[in-house]
Structures are given as C-alpha cells and as structure tokens.
Motif scaffolding. Structure first.
Motif: not given
Length: 141
Positions: A22-28, A65-71, A76-77, A98-107
């Motif tokens: 799940l993390t790998e697919a999001w990050n890719a 999302l991946f092609e737009g605002p969250l590209k 994280t986590g 249940i897990f805790t994580g966050s989405v951050t911008g590219a940099d």
C-alpha cells in the motif's frame, strides 16, 4: 477449490506485506497498484469524508490525486513495520488493522500535525486484500 485459512503468524506477515505494498503503490503514484490491494466491493472513506464504493472508484479517485494535487506525495510512517500497525484478527480470515501515518508533499518533511489514524479491514479469500478503509486526522488524547 477453497483457499486454506492462513495461520496467525502467516496472516500477520501477509497483512504487513499488504501494508508495505500500500505504501509502495502510494509513493510510486500508481493508482492501479493501489487499487489492486482492495476488494472489488471495497468501502473507502477519505480524510474529507468522501465515500468511495468499489475498486474502480478507489482507482479513479487516486489516479486523479496522484496526477493532480498529491502528485509526488509520500505516505510516511511505517505501517508495515514491526511496531507500525496494530493487527487484530476477528476471525482467521478477517482482521482489523490500525496504523498512524501522514501524507507529505514530494519534498516536504513529515509534519506530525498532519498525522492520521487509518483503520482498515483486511479479508482473506485467495489472498489478503482490504475491504474497508477509514482515514481520520489524529488528535492528542
């Protein structure tokens, strides 16, 4: 032919592997790979309260999302790590995760103020997949 029920130890390892993918697919930024981790009839509730019903809806929403605002964003986590997720099997073939994580911008560095608690329900048929997802902003107790 039915698929054998996983043992508790193998179930935990397979669910952690699913979380890692799940993390790998999001990050890719790979909406198709992300969607494949969910059942065809999955229920997915976003942080903003939007309910997506079914794998195709999950894929298309994430593609946008991946092609737009969250590209280029990063999940994280470490939900797949040893201490990264709580897994509670309610039956041998069903688990609440249940897990805790966050989405951050590219940099952008991780921002604890953006942490979320994610609740998933994983089911095992031919393999483990998520059938429900709920994302909620984390608050202090």
């Amino acid at each position: 032919m039915s698929t054998p029920t996983p043992t508790p130890a193998s179930a935990d390892a397979e669910i952690r592997d699913l979380l890692g993918r799940l993390t790998e697919a999001w990050n890719a930024g790979d909406a198709d790979a992300y969607g494949e981790l969910f059942t065809e009839d999955a229920d997915y509730v976003t942080f903003f309260g939007l309910r997506l019903t079914g794998r195709p809806a999950v894929v298309e929403a994430h593609r946008a999302l991946f092609e737009g605002p969250l590209k280029g964003s990063r999940l994280t986590g470490d939900p797949a790590g040893r201490d990264g997720a709580d897994i509670r099997r309610v039956r041998p073939d069903v688990a609440v995760v249940i897990f805790t994580g966050s989405v951050t911008g590219a940099d952008a560095p991780p921002d604890p103020a953006r942490d979320s608690i994610v609740t998933l329900v994983a089911v095992h048929d031919d393999a483990w997949r998520f059938t429900a997802f709920q994302n909620t902003r984390r608050t202090s107790p």
